[in-house]
Design a protein around this motif. Structure first.
Motif, PDB file in Angstrom:
ATOM      1  N   ALA A   1       1.162  30.550  43.176  1.00 11.72           N
ATOM      2  CA  ALA A   1      -0.100  30.235  42.468  1.00 11.72           C
ATOM      3  C   ALA A   1      -1.036  29.639  43.629  1.00 11.72           C
ATOM      4  CB  ALA A   1      -0.044  29.465  41.301  1.00 11.72           C
ATOM      5  N   GLY A   2      -0.456  29.417  44.594  1.00  9.72           N
ATOM      6  CA  GLY A   2      -1.335  28.842  45.920  1.00  9.72           C
ATOM      7  C   GLY A   2      -2.165  29.440  46.968  1.00  9.72           C
ATOM      8  N   TRP A   3      -2.480  28.919  47.975  1.00 12.93           N
ATOM      9  CA  TRP A   3      -2.993  29.822  49.014  1.00 12.93           C
ATOM     10  C   TRP A   3      -2.673  29.251  50.395  1.00 12.93           C
ATOM     11  CZ3 TRP A   3      -5.538  26.687  45.482  1.00 12.93           C
ATOM     12  CH2 TRP A   3      -6.200  25.670  45.867  1.00 12.93           C
ATOM     13  N   SER A   4      -3.149  30.052  51.377  1.00  9.03           N
ATOM     14  CA  SER A   4      -2.646  29.168  52.602  1.00  9.03           C
ATOM     15  C   SER A   4      -3.924  29.466  53.467  1.00  9.03           C
ATOM     16  CB  SER A   4      -1.562  29.755  53.410  1.00  9.03           C
ATOM     17  OG  SER A   4      -1.684  31.344  53.512  1.00  9.03           O
ATOM     18  N   SER A   5      -3.997  28.825  54.779  1.00  2.00           N
ATOM     19  CA  SER A   5      -4.839  28.761  55.657  1.00  2.00           C
ATOM     20  C   SER A   5      -4.130  28.584  57.031  1.00  2.00           C
ATOM     21  CB  SER A   5      -5.999  27.598  55.490  1.00  2.00           C
ATOM     22  OG  SER A   5      -6.913  27.365  56.704  1.00  2.00           O
ATOM     23  N   LEU A   6      -4.584  29.795  57.853  1.00  2.00           N
ATOM     24  CA  LEU A   6      -3.955  30.004  59.169  1.00  2.00           C
ATOM     25  C   LEU A   6      -4.903  29.184  60.129  1.00  2.00           C
ATOM     26  CD1 LEU A   6      -2.233  33.558  59.238  1.00  2.00           C
ATOM     27  CD2 LEU A   6      -1.246  31.113  58.404  1.00  2.00           C
ATOM     28  N   THR A   7      -4.503  28.163  61.036  1.00  2.00           N
ATOM     29  CA  THR A   7      -5.468  27.550  61.935  1.00  2.00           C
ATOM     30  C   THR A   7      -5.343  27.655  63.225  1.00  2.00           C
ATOM     31  OG1 THR A   7      -4.251  25.711  61.703  1.00  2.00           O
ATOM     32  CG2 THR A   7      -5.892  25.742  60.245  1.00  2.00           C
ATOM     33  N   ALA A   8      -4.444  28.330  63.805  1.00  2.00           N
ATOM     34  CA  ALA A   8      -4.282  28.335  65.244  1.00  2.00           C
ATOM     35  C   ALA A   8      -2.736  29.005  65.674  1.00  2.00           C
ATOM     36  CB  ALA A   8      -4.226  26.994  66.020  1.00  2.00           C
ATOM     37  N   ILE A   9      -3.057  29.809  66.755  1.00  2.00           N
ATOM     38  CA  ILE A   9      -2.074  30.562  67.038  1.00  2.00           C
ATOM     39  C   ILE A   9      -1.827  30.444  68.906  1.00  2.00           C
ATOM     40  CG2 ILE A   9      -3.521  32.623  67.596  1.00  2.00           C
ATOM     41  CD1 ILE A   9      -1.278  34.471  66.879  1.00  2.00           C
ATOM     42  N   ASN A  10      -0.622  30.410  69.445  1.00  4.68           N
ATOM     43  CA  ASN A  10      -0.508  29.980  70.871  1.00  4.68           C
ATOM     44  C   ASN A  10      -0.350  31.512  71.503  1.00  4.68           C
ATOM     45  OD1 ASN A  10       2.329  30.415  70.295  1.00  4.68           O
ATOM     46  ND2 ASN A  10       2.828  28.412  70.613  1.00  4.68           N
ATOM     47  N   GLU A  11      -0.031  31.323  72.813  1.00  8.37           N
ATOM     48  CA  GLU A  11       0.251  32.628  73.649  1.00  8.37           C
ATOM     49  C   GLU A  11       1.498  33.356  73.184  1.00  8.37           C
ATOM     50  OE1 GLU A  11      -1.916  34.521  75.252  1.00  8.37           O
ATOM     51  OE2 GLU A  11      -3.267  32.957  74.850  1.00  8.37           O
ATOM     52  N   GLN A  12       2.600  32.535  72.522  1.00 12.59           N
ATOM     53  CA  GLN A  12       4.018  33.259  72.254  1.00 12.59           C
ATOM     54  C   GLN A  12       3.745  33.701  70.880  1.00 12.59           C
ATOM     55  OE1 GLN A  12       7.072  29.953  72.503  1.00 12.59           O
ATOM     56  NE2 GLN A  12       5.113  28.715  73.717  1.00 12.59           N
ATOM     57  N   GLY A  13       2.675  33.776  70.250  1.00 21.31           N
ATOM     58  CA  GLY A  13       2.589  34.225  68.966  1.00 21.31           C
ATOM     59  C   GLY A  13       3.014  33.463  67.668  1.00 21.31           C
ATOM     60  N   SER A  14       3.207  32.161  68.075  1.00 27.14           N
ATOM     61  CA  SER A  14       3.545  31.059  66.952  1.00 27.14           C
ATOM     62  C   SER A  14       2.354  30.506  66.448  1.00 27.14           C
ATOM     63  CB  SER A  14       3.968  29.814  67.789  1.00 27.14           C
ATOM     64  OG  SER A  14       5.502  30.172  68.195  1.00 27.14           O
ATOM     65  N   VAL A  15       2.300  30.449  65.042  1.00 22.39           N
ATOM     66  CA  VAL A  15       1.208  30.310  64.270  1.00 22.39           C
ATOM     67  C   VAL A  15       1.459  28.906  63.432  1.00 22.39           C
ATOM     68  CG1 VAL A  15      -0.205  30.989  62.246  1.00 22.39           C
ATOM     69  CG2 VAL A  15       0.874  32.639  63.725  1.00 22.39           C
ATOM     70  N   ALA A  16       0.176  28.022  63.377  1.00 28.12           N
ATOM     71  CA  ALA A  16       0.210  26.900  62.641  1.00 28.12           C
ATOM     72  C   ALA A  16      -0.652  27.200  61.597  1.00 28.12           C
ATOM     73  CB  ALA A  16      -0.304  25.861  63.554  1.00 28.12           C
ATOM     74  N   GLY A  17       0.001  26.683  60.358  1.00 30.52           N
ATOM     75  CA  GLY A  17      -1.215  26.744  59.146  1.00 30.52           C
ATOM     76  C   GLY A  17      -0.819  25.826  58.235  1.00 30.52           C
ATOM     77  N   ASN A  18      -1.328  26.017  56.873  1.00 31.63           N
ATOM     78  CA  ASN A  18      -1.455  25.014  55.595  1.00 31.63           C
ATOM     79  C   ASN A  18      -1.137  25.698  54.474  1.00 31.63           C
ATOM     80  OD1 ASN A  18      -2.000  22.476  57.439  1.00 31.63           O
ATOM     81  ND2 ASN A  18      -3.857  23.710  57.870  1.00 31.63           N
ATOM     82  N   TYR A  19      -0.561  25.112  53.431  1.00 32.43           N
ATOM     83  CA  TYR A  19      -0.354  25.775  52.175  1.00 32.43           C
ATOM     84  C   TYR A  19      -0.936  24.925  51.030  1.00 32.43           C
ATOM     85  CZ  TYR A  19       2.123  27.138  48.068  1.00 32.43           C
ATOM     86  OH  TYR A  19       2.406  27.859  46.607  1.00 32.43           O
ATOM     87  N   ALA A  20      -1.458  25.060  50.236  1.00 37.47           N
ATOM     88  CA  ALA A  20      -1.710  24.400  48.910  1.00 37.47           C
ATOM     89  C   ALA A  20      -1.341  25.048  47.744  1.00 37.47           C
ATOM     90  CB  ALA A  20      -3.261  24.308  48.819  1.00 37.47           C
ATOM     91  N   ALA A  21      -0.496  24.299  46.892  1.00 36.92           N
ATOM     92  CA  ALA A  21       0.303  24.858  45.790  1.00 36.92           C
ATOM     93  C   ALA A  21      -0.571  25.423  44.694  1.00 36.92           C
ATOM     94  CB  ALA A  21       0.777  23.481  45.183  1.00 36.92           C
ATOM     95  N   GLY A  22      -1.780  25.346  44.317  1.00 35.83           N
ATOM     96  CA  GLY A  22      -2.633  25.810  43.342  1.00 35.83           C
ATOM     97  C   GLY A  22      -3.840  25.375  43.025  1.00 35.83           C
ATOM     98  N   SER A  23      -4.605  26.057  42.241  1.00 35.99           N
ATOM     99  CA  SER A  23      -5.934  25.708  41.916  1.00 35.99           C
ATOM    100  C   SER A  23      -6.415  24.398  41.703  1.00 35.99           C
ATOM    101  CB  SER A  23      -6.458  26.608  40.602  1.00 35.99           C
ATOM    102  OG  SER A  23      -7.730  26.250  40.223  1.00 35.99           O
ATOM    103  N   GLY A  24      -7.270  23.778  42.326  1.00 35.98           N
ATOM    104  CA  GLY A  24      -7.717  22.487  42.253  1.00 35.98           C
ATOM    105  C   GLY A  24      -6.614  21.656  43.095  1.00 35.98           C
ATOM    106  N   SER A  25      -5.611  21.992  43.884  1.00 38.90           N
ATOM    107  CA  SER A  25      -4.971  20.926  44.427  1.00 38.90           C
ATOM    108  C   SER A  25      -5.463  20.745  46.027  1.00 38.90           C
ATOM    109  CB  SER A  25      -3.416  21.556  44.707  1.00 38.90           C
ATOM    110  OG  SER A  25      -2.757  20.824  45.839  1.00 38.90           O
ATOM    111  N   SER A  26      -5.534  19.235  46.321  1.00 43.80           N
ATOM    112  CA  SER A  26      -5.939  18.952  47.409  1.00 43.80           C
ATOM    113  C   SER A  26      -4.664  18.559  48.462  1.00 43.80           C
ATOM    114  CB  SER A  26      -7.018  17.820  47.125  1.00 43.80           C
ATOM    115  OG  SER A  26      -6.236  16.403  46.683  1.00 43.80           O
ATOM    116  N   ASP A  27      -3.620  18.784  47.787  1.00 41.37           N
ATOM    117  CA  ASP A  27      -2.337  18.177  48.639  1.00 41.37           C
ATOM    118  C   ASP A  27      -1.865  19.690  49.289  1.00 41.37           C
ATOM    119  OD1 ASP A  27      -2.326  15.981  47.821  1.00 41.37           O
ATOM    120  OD2 ASP A  27      -0.923  16.204  46.073  1.00 41.37           O
ATOM    121  N   TRP A  28      -1.964  19.248  50.606  1.00 38.97           N
ATOM    122  CA  TRP A  28      -1.411  20.358  51.613  1.00 38.97           C
ATOM    123  C   TRP A  28      -0.224  20.156  52.098  1.00 38.97           C
ATOM    124  CZ3 TRP A  28      -4.417  24.966  52.101  1.00 38.97           C
ATOM    125  CH2 TRP A  28      -5.876  24.828  51.831  1.00 38.97           C
ATOM    126  N   GLN A  29       0.594  21.441  52.673  1.00 34.49           N
ATOM    127  CA  GLN A  29       1.838  21.231  53.268  1.00 34.49           C
ATOM    128  C   GLN A  29       1.539  22.308  54.635  1.00 34.49           C
ATOM    129  OE1 GLN A  29       5.140  20.155  53.044  1.00 34.49           O
ATOM    130  NE2 GLN A  29       4.837  20.916  54.994  1.00 34.49           N
TER     131      GLN A  29
END
Length: 197
Positions: free
Chosen positions: A2-30
């Motif tokens: 029920a949540g959504w994610s946001s991808l914020t950065a990628i390096n030259e190896q193709g590794s990706v950093a991002g964030n996940y929020a659990a659901g509608s109205g949530s301000s807590d990110w993982q």
């Protein structure tokens, strides 16, 4: 999920950093790191909130972690979190935002309405002051290039829209904007100091 994610950065190896929020109205990110070698790794999953902003070529992640109601700038590497706010005695909400190629980390700190930016070098614990934005500054945005230049945009209660840049050689430079500009947003800065807006 029920949540959504946001991808914020990628390096030259193709590794990706991002964030996940659990659901509608949530301000807590993982915050998370994904790499071809290790798959998905959650960054400090027991914390209430973590947020990733950038990743370097060693798969080290820059971001922030919520500790006792305050956001602390953090670095994460191989499962270990470094609390930069405690390490550097930062007093307000802080965030580690970008890496440059020399390994420095761009840190912002917000205390009593004032926002400051600094480059921090973990190799020798040095800090380079960039700029302090006074009370009344809002919608501040900072974007860094890989060679350590930083572009800023925002607004001021007294001066209106603002655009600026900083470099090791030139220091802090404020642009003179035409009077008819009512808003401006810096999107990127290149190694010549040109800012896309």
């Amino acid at each position: 999920s029920a949540g959504w994610s946001s991808l914020t950065a990628i390096n030259e190896q193709g590794s990706v950093a991002g964030n996940y929020a659990a659901g509608s109205g949530s301000s807590d990110w993982q915050a998370f790191l994904w790499s071809d070698k290790s798959g998905l790794q959650l960054i400090e999953p027991t914390a209430q909130t973590t947020y990733a902003y950038d990743i370097d070529e060693q798969n080290q992640v820059a971001g922030q972690i919520l500790i006792s109601g305050s956001y602390h700038a953090m670095l994460w590497s191989n499962g270990v979190v470094t609390d930069l706010a405690t390490l550097l005695n930062l007093q307000g909400h802080s965030t580690a935002r970008y890496f440059d190629t020399s390994g420095r980390v761009l840190i912002s700190e917000f205390v009593d309405g004032i926002t400051t930016f600094q480059w921090y070098d973990p190799s020798n614990t040095s800090l380079v002051d960039i700029h302090e934005f006074p009370v009344g500054s809002y919608t501040l945005r900072a974007i860094a290039s890989k060679d350590g230049r930083v572009a800023f945009s925002g607004s001021s209660a007294t001066s209106g829209p603002q655009l600026a840049r900083w470099s090791d050689d030139g220091g802090f430079e404020q642009a003179t904007l035409p009077k008819n500009i009512v808003g401006i947003t810096a999107i990127s800065i290149n190694q010549d100091g040109s800012i896309a807006c």
